[in-house]
Design a protein around this motif. Structure first.
Motif, PDB file in Angstrom:
ATOM      1  N   UNK A 218      44.489  25.375  48.350  1.00  0.00           N
ATOM      2  CA  UNK A 218      43.422  25.988  47.568  1.00  0.00           C
ATOM      3  C   UNK A 218      44.054  26.872  46.511  1.00  0.00           C
ATOM      4  N   UNK A 219      43.576  26.766  45.286  1.00  0.00           N
ATOM      5  CA  UNK A 219      44.075  27.637  44.220  1.00  0.00           C
ATOM      6  C   UNK A 219      42.931  28.031  43.310  1.00  0.00           C
ATOM      7  N   UNK A 220      42.925  29.288  42.916  1.00  0.00           N
ATOM      8  CA  UNK A 220      41.968  29.757  41.919  1.00  0.00           C
ATOM      9  C   UNK A 220      42.470  31.051  41.303  1.00  0.00           C
ATOM     10  N   UNK A 221      41.832  31.470  40.213  1.00  0.00           N
ATOM     11  CA  UNK A 221      42.255  32.640  39.447  1.00  0.00           C
ATOM     12  C   UNK A 221      41.127  33.650  39.368  1.00  0.00           C
ATOM     13  N   UNK A 222      41.467  34.906  39.617  1.00  0.00           N
ATOM     14  CA  UNK A 222      40.550  36.021  39.428  1.00  0.00           C
ATOM     15  C   UNK A 222      41.253  37.061  38.559  1.00  0.00           C
ATOM     16  N   UNK A 223      40.544  38.159  38.258  1.00  0.00           N
ATOM     17  CA  UNK A 223      41.116  39.199  37.396  1.00  0.00           C
ATOM     18  C   UNK A 223      40.924  40.565  38.039  1.00  0.00           C
ATOM     19  N   UNK A 224      42.039  41.269  38.209  1.00  0.00           N
ATOM     20  CA  UNK A 224      42.023  42.599  38.825  1.00  0.00           C
ATOM     21  C   UNK A 224      41.737  43.646  37.753  1.00  0.00           C
ATOM     22  N   UNK A 225      40.707  44.450  37.992  1.00  0.00           N
ATOM     23  CA  UNK A 225      40.301  45.502  37.047  1.00  0.00           C
ATOM     24  C   UNK A 225      40.622  46.861  37.674  1.00  0.00           C
TER      25      UNK A 225
ATOM     26  N   UNK B  44      51.245  32.199  48.029  1.00  0.00           N
ATOM     27  CA  UNK B  44      51.591  33.374  47.252  1.00  0.00           C
ATOM     28  C   UNK B  44      50.471  33.710  46.277  1.00  0.00           C
ATOM     29  N   UNK B  45      50.524  34.942  45.795  1.00  0.00           N
ATOM     30  CA  UNK B  45      49.628  35.416  44.744  1.00  0.00           C
ATOM     31  C   UNK B  45      50.503  35.856  43.582  1.00  0.00           C
ATOM     32  N   UNK B  46      50.186  35.367  42.386  1.00  0.00           N
ATOM     33  CA  UNK B  46      50.913  35.804  41.181  1.00  0.00           C
ATOM     34  C   UNK B  46      50.010  36.721  40.368  1.00  0.00           C
TER      35      UNK B  46
ATOM     36  N   UNK C 148      46.186  48.424  27.940  1.00  0.00           N
ATOM     37  CA  UNK C 148      45.796  49.509  27.038  1.00  0.00           C
ATOM     38  C   UNK C 148      44.605  50.262  27.608  1.00  0.00           C
ATOM     39  N   UNK C 149      44.589  51.579  27.398  1.00  0.00           N
ATOM     40  CA  UNK C 149      43.455  52.389  27.827  1.00  0.00           C
ATOM     41  C   UNK C 149      43.525  52.757  29.296  1.00  0.00           C
ATOM     42  N   UNK C 150      42.458  53.389  29.785  1.00  0.00           N
ATOM     43  CA  UNK C 150      42.442  53.859  31.169  1.00  0.00           C
ATOM     44  C   UNK C 150      42.175  52.741  32.162  1.00  0.00           C
ATOM     45  N   UNK C 151      41.619  51.611  31.695  1.00  0.00           N
ATOM     46  CA  UNK C 151      41.395  50.453  32.558  1.00  0.00           C
ATOM     47  C   UNK C 151      42.355  49.348  32.160  1.00  0.00           C
ATOM     48  N   UNK C 152      43.123  48.861  33.137  1.00  0.00           N
ATOM     49  CA  UNK C 152      44.072  47.782  32.887  1.00  0.00           C
ATOM     50  C   UNK C 152      43.605  46.539  33.638  1.00  0.00           C
ATOM     51  N   UNK C 153      43.967  45.379  33.122  1.00  0.00           N
ATOM     52  CA  UNK C 153      43.524  44.102  33.690  1.00  0.00           C
ATOM     53  C   UNK C 153      44.728  43.234  34.007  1.00  0.00           C
ATOM     54  N   UNK C 154      44.701  42.641  35.198  1.00  0.00           N
ATOM     55  CA  UNK C 154      45.754  41.717  35.613  1.00  0.00           C
ATOM     56  C   UNK C 154      45.137  40.373  35.994  1.00  0.00           C
ATOM     57  N   UNK C 155      45.810  39.303  35.616  1.00  0.00           N
ATOM     58  CA  UNK C 155      45.426  37.967  36.065  1.00  0.00           C
ATOM     59  C   UNK C 155      45.953  37.774  37.479  1.00  0.00           C
ATOM     60  N   UNK C 156      45.106  37.282  38.364  1.00  0.00           N
ATOM     61  CA  UNK C 156      45.393  37.211  39.793  1.00  0.00           C
ATOM     62  C   UNK C 156      45.251  35.760  40.245  1.00  0.00           C
ATOM     63  N   UNK C 157      46.372  35.038  40.366  1.00  0.00           N
ATOM     64  CA  UNK C 157      46.359  33.611  40.706  1.00  0.00           C
ATOM     65  C   UNK C 157      46.732  33.421  42.174  1.00  0.00           C
ATOM     66  N   UNK C 158      45.831  32.808  42.932  1.00  0.00           N
ATOM     67  CA  UNK C 158      46.073  32.564  44.349  1.00  0.00           C
ATOM     68  C   UNK C 158      46.439  31.106  44.585  1.00  0.00           C
ATOM     69  N   UNK C 159      47.520  30.874  45.305  1.00  0.00           N
ATOM     70  CA  UNK C 159      47.964  29.538  45.707  1.00  0.00           C
ATOM     71  C   UNK C 159      48.120  29.561  47.224  1.00  0.00           C
ATOM     72  N   UNK C 160      47.209  28.892  47.933  1.00  0.00           N
ATOM     73  CA  UNK C 160      47.173  28.975  49.390  1.00  0.00           C
ATOM     74  C   UNK C 160      47.394  27.595  50.015  1.00  0.00           C
TER      75      UNK C 160
END
Length: 202
Positions: free
Chosen positions: A50-57, A167-169, A176-188
């Motif tokens: 299973x693999x999908x992508x989310x975004x960490x705020x 793993x999770x990448x 930039x700014x007080x809120x940062x965003x990361x791409x969160x890719x799950x490979x299970x």
């Protein structure tokens, strides 16, 4: 007396011979390996992935806090914290990079700054997911590189992700700014196919 035992002896001998032939034919037929028996599937693992992508705020002093100040090295910035800083977070995971997009989970955990330049940390987190019909959590542990991709091994799971490995990448999208965003890719990957899981790309 001897004559009456001969048919029984013959029957026993025939039965032993039939059983021996059955076991011999079973042993001679090799069982297909997971990598060869599922060639029709795209991933070659029988759909046990299973693999999908989310975004960490993450918002400083709202969803993430420094609870122990570091002792040396770099100062506090969007990407650095002093050596020894303990940081805790409970960040939403959204479907898209836009912070207003639907929430599909939460990442909660801690990190400790482990380099004097303030860019490296040891991080552990529980990632709870309710997305695409899946509900459960995975636990991850690994090193974080604040300004580049970081790969975290999955060390356990619950719910729909029980027994999952992989793993999770995490990769920065906007720092930039007080809120940062990361791409969160799950490979299970699930047993018995987990042993065929590829290592994260570099």
């Amino acid at each position: 007396m001897a004559t009456s035992t001969r048919p029984a002896a013959r029957l026993l001998l025939c039965t032993v011979a039939v059983v021996f032939m059955l076991f011999s034919s079973t042993a001679a037929t090799p069982s297909p390996s997971p990598s060869s028996s599922n060639k029709t599937h795209d991933d070659g693992h029988g759909g046990r992935t299973l693999s999908f992508t989310l975004y960490q705020q993450e918002t400083i002093n709202k969803t993430a806090y420094m609870v122990v100040d570091g002792v040396a090295g770099a100062g506090v910035s969007q990407t650095t914290t002093p050596f020894g800083t303990v940081y805790v977070f409970r960040d939403n995971l959204t479907v898209h990079a836009d912070r207003a997009s639907p929430v599909a989970g939460v990442a909660e955990g801690t990190s400790i700054t482990t380099s004097l330049d303030g860019l490296l940390s040891l991080s552990m987190a529980k990632v709870t997911i309710h997305h695409r019909g899946h509900r459960g959590s995975v636990s991850i542990l690994g090193g974080t590189y604040n300004i580049g991709p970081s790969d975290y091994p999955v060390v356990g799971g619950t719910g729909d992700f029980a027994y999952a490995l992989g793993y999770v990448r995490s990769s920065p999208v906007d720092l930039r700014g007080s809120t940062v965003t990361y791409k969160f890719e799950l490979q299970l990957y699930w047993p018995p196919y987990a042993q065929y899981a590829p290592t994260p790309p570099r």
